[in-house]
Design a protein around this motif. Structure first.
Motif, short mmCIF file in Angstrom:
data_model
loop_
_atom_site.label_atom_id
_atom_site.label_comp_id
_atom_site.label_asym_id
_atom_site.label_seq_id
_atom_site.Cartn_x
_atom_site.Cartn_y
_atom_site.Cartn_z
N SER A 5 33.66 27.36 47.08
CA SER A 5 32.92 27.74 45.89
C SER A 5 33.79 28.53 44.92
O SER A 5 34.77 29.18 45.32
CB SER A 5 31.67 28.57 46.26
N VAL A 6 33.44 28.45 43.66
CA VAL A 6 34.10 29.19 42.59
C VAL A 6 33.03 29.95 41.82
O VAL A 6 31.95 29.40 41.55
CB VAL A 6 34.86 28.24 41.63
N THR A 7 33.31 31.21 41.49
CA THR A 7 32.39 32.00 40.69
C THR A 7 32.91 32.09 39.26
O THR A 7 34.08 32.45 39.04
CB THR A 7 32.23 33.41 41.26
N TYR A 8 32.05 31.73 38.31
CA TYR A 8 32.40 31.74 36.89
C TYR A 8 31.56 32.78 36.16
O TYR A 8 30.38 32.97 36.47
CB TYR A 8 32.10 30.38 36.25
N TRP A 9 32.17 33.45 35.20
CA TRP A 9 31.41 34.24 34.24
C TRP A 9 31.08 33.35 33.06
O TRP A 9 31.95 32.64 32.54
CB TRP A 9 32.20 35.45 33.76
N VAL A 86 38.75 23.55 40.14
CA VAL A 86 38.43 24.96 39.88
C VAL A 86 38.23 25.22 38.40
O VAL A 86 37.28 25.89 37.98
CB VAL A 86 39.55 25.87 40.45
N PHE A 87 39.12 24.65 37.57
CA PHE A 87 39.02 24.98 36.14
C PHE A 87 39.76 23.97 35.28
O PHE A 87 40.61 24.35 34.48
CB PHE A 87 39.57 26.39 35.90
N GLY A 88 39.43 22.70 35.41
CA GLY A 88 40.10 21.66 34.65
C GLY A 88 39.66 21.62 33.21
O GLY A 88 40.03 22.46 32.38
N GLU A 99 36.13 33.92 37.91
CA GLU A 99 36.13 35.28 38.43
C GLU A 99 36.57 35.38 39.88
O GLU A 99 37.20 36.35 40.29
CB GLU A 99 34.74 35.90 38.29
N GLY A 100 36.22 34.40 40.70
CA GLY A 100 36.55 34.50 42.11
C GLY A 100 36.39 33.17 42.81
O GLY A 100 36.02 32.16 42.20
N MET A 101 36.63 33.17 44.12
CA MET A 101 36.62 31.93 44.89
C MET A 101 36.43 32.23 46.36
O MET A 101 36.88 33.27 46.85
CB MET A 101 37.96 31.20 44.67
#
Length: 373
Positions: A5-9, A86-88, A99-101
Motif C-alpha cells: 500500500s501507498v499513502t497519499y496526501w 507508486v507515483f507514475g 507520504e508513506g508506504m
C-alpha cells in the motif's frame, strides 16, 4: 495474491472530493482507462488499485490521507514498474503527494534493502556509537594530486568517510581512475600513521555504460564505499548494485537533481519517504540531504522526518544513517546533537576547507567536539 500500500496526501475541500480523487488514483496508477470499462474478473478484482482508507489530514495543509493498495502481480518483479505504480502518471497531478508506504513479501524479495545499513556502516568505519564524520574533497578544477592531499589530511584528522564532491566526475584535471587510485593510496597512508579506519568514497555517478564499471573498479582498487546520485542515474541503478551478492561496498546516495521531488508540500514526495524509505528500498546505506539552518531550505521538522524514515520499522529492511550536510559548522554541533542524537553521519565540507592552513587540526577539533556528547 499479495498487496502493498501507498499513502497519499490529497488536497481536497471535503471528504467527497477526496474520495473522488483517491478513486481516480486507483485507476490512474494501474489500469489507466475509464473506470466504467475496466474488465470484470481478474483485472478489476486484482490489478485495479483499492482504496483501503481515507482520513482527514493531520497537519497545517489540511486535506486528506488516502491509503491505496496495489497488487504484487502488477509489479511483476520489476522495481521500475513498482515506482511507476507508486507515483507514475499521478506525479504530474497537483495537490497529490506520496507520504508513506507499507511492504508486501514480494516487494521485500524484490528489494532486499541495504546490505550494510547503519550497523554495517558503523562496523566498516570503526565507530560503534555516536555520529560518523564525513567530508568531501573539492572543488572541481583541482588536480588529482591536490585532491589526494586533501583526502590524506582529512584521514589524518580522523574523518571517518572522505567522499568525492558530487561534481567530481572524469574532468581532465582529475580523471576518475587516476583520482580513485591516488585517493585510496592517500587515505591508506594516513590510516597507517593513525591506526584509524578512514574510508575513501569515490563518486561513481556518470554515463550509464560507466557506472557499474566504476563501482567494481572502486571495489578492486580498495575504496571503502561508493557514492552515486540516484536522481541523476536512475533509482534502479542503486537497487541493482545493492542487490548484487558479490558487490560488498556500502552505498551512499547524494541528493543532487532531487530537489523538485520534495520542495513543495503539496506535490511530489514527503521528505520522510524520498530521503528515508525510498533510499532503503534502493538499498542505500546512508542518505545525504540538506540540513536545516544551512544554505538550503529544509526545515528542522522535515530533516527530523528524514531521520525517522531512515530508522523506522520498514518490513525487514535495515535502518540506514541520515547524512545531513550543507552549512554544517563546528559551532552547530550541540544543536545537531540535540536534534539527531547519535545515529547520524555529519557531512561537513566547506567549514573544514575554510581551515585549509590547518586542516588536520580542524578535523581533530571536530572529532573532539563530537565525542564530547
Amino acid at each position: 495474491m499479495g498487496r502493498f500500500s501507498v499513502t497519499y496526501w490529497l488536497g481536497a475541500a471535503d471528504a467527497a472530493e477526496a474520495r473522488a480523487r483517491a478513486l481516480d488514483l486507483t485507476v490512474e496508477q494501474t489500469v489507466e482507462i475509464p473506470r466504467d470499462i475496466v474488465p470484470h474478473g481478474y483485472v478489476e478484482d486484482e490489478i485495479l488499485g483499492r482504496l483501503e482508507m481515507l482520513t482527514p489530514g493531520t497537519d497545517a495543509r489540511g486535506g486528506y490521507l488516502a491509503e491505496i493498495s496495489y497488487s504484487d502481480d502488477d509489479v511483476g518483479g520489476d522495481f521500475v514498474q513498482l515506482l511507476n505504480i507508486v507515483f507514475g502518471n499521478s506525479s504530474i497531478k497537483t495537490q497529490t503527494r506520496v507520504e508513506g508506504m507499507t511492504l508486501s513479501d514480494a516487494i521485500c524479495d524484490l528489494c532486499p534493502g541495504p546490505k550494510f545499513g547503519a550497523p554495517g556502516l558503523r562496523e566498516r568505519t570503526g565507530v560503534p556509537v555516536g555520529p560518523i564524520l564525513m567530508s568531501a574533497i573539492k572543488p572541481v578544477g583541482l588536480s588529482t594530486a591536490e585532491l589526494a592531499d586533501l583526502a590524506h589530511q582529512f584521514a589524518l584528522g580522523g574523518m571517518n568517510l572522505i567522499k568525492d564532491d558530487h561534481g567530481l566526475a572524469g574532468q581532465p584535471t582529475s580523471p576518475h581512475e587516476e583520482r580513485l587510485k591516488a585517493c585510496v593510496d592517500a587515505v591508506a597512508q594516513a590510516n597507517a600513521k593513525t591506526g584509524l579506519a578512514s574510508t575513501y568514497v569515490p563518486n561513481i555517478t556518470g554515463p550509464a555504460v560507466a557506472i557499474f564499471d566504476r563501482a567494481w573498479m572502486a571495489r578492486e582498487i580498495g575504496a571503502g564505499a561508493v557514492m552515486l546520485a540516484p536522481s541523476l542515474v536512475g533509482f534502479d541503478v542503486a537497487r541493482t548494485l545493492a542487490a548484487d551478492p558479490d558487490f560488498d561496498l556500502p552505498i551512499i546516495s547524494h541528493p543532487t537533481f532531487a530537489g523538485a521531488n520534495v520542495i513543495t508540500p503539496t506535490t511530489g514526495f514527503s521528505h520522510r519517504f524520498f530521503f528515508g524509505l525510498l533510499q532503503r528500498l534502493m538499498g542505500v546505506d546512508a542518505a545525504v540531504y540538506p540540513n536545516f539552518g544551512g544554505r538550503f531550505g529544509f526545515s528542522r521538522e522535515e530533516c527530523l522526518s528524514i531521520a525517522e524514515g531512515c530508522s523506522s520499522d520498514f518490513g525487514p529492511l535495515k535502518p540506514i544513517l541520515p547524512a545531513p550536510g550543507g552549512g554544517m559548522t563546528l559551532e552547530r554541533i550541540p544543536e545537531m546533537q540535540a536534534a539527531y542524537g547519535h545515529d547520524v553521519v555529519y557531512l561537513i565540507g566547506g567549514a573544514l576547507l575554510r581551515e585549509r592552513a590547518d586542516l588536520v587540526g580542524a578535523c581533530r577539533r571536530l572529532v573532539e567536539t563530537v565525542r564530547q556528547f
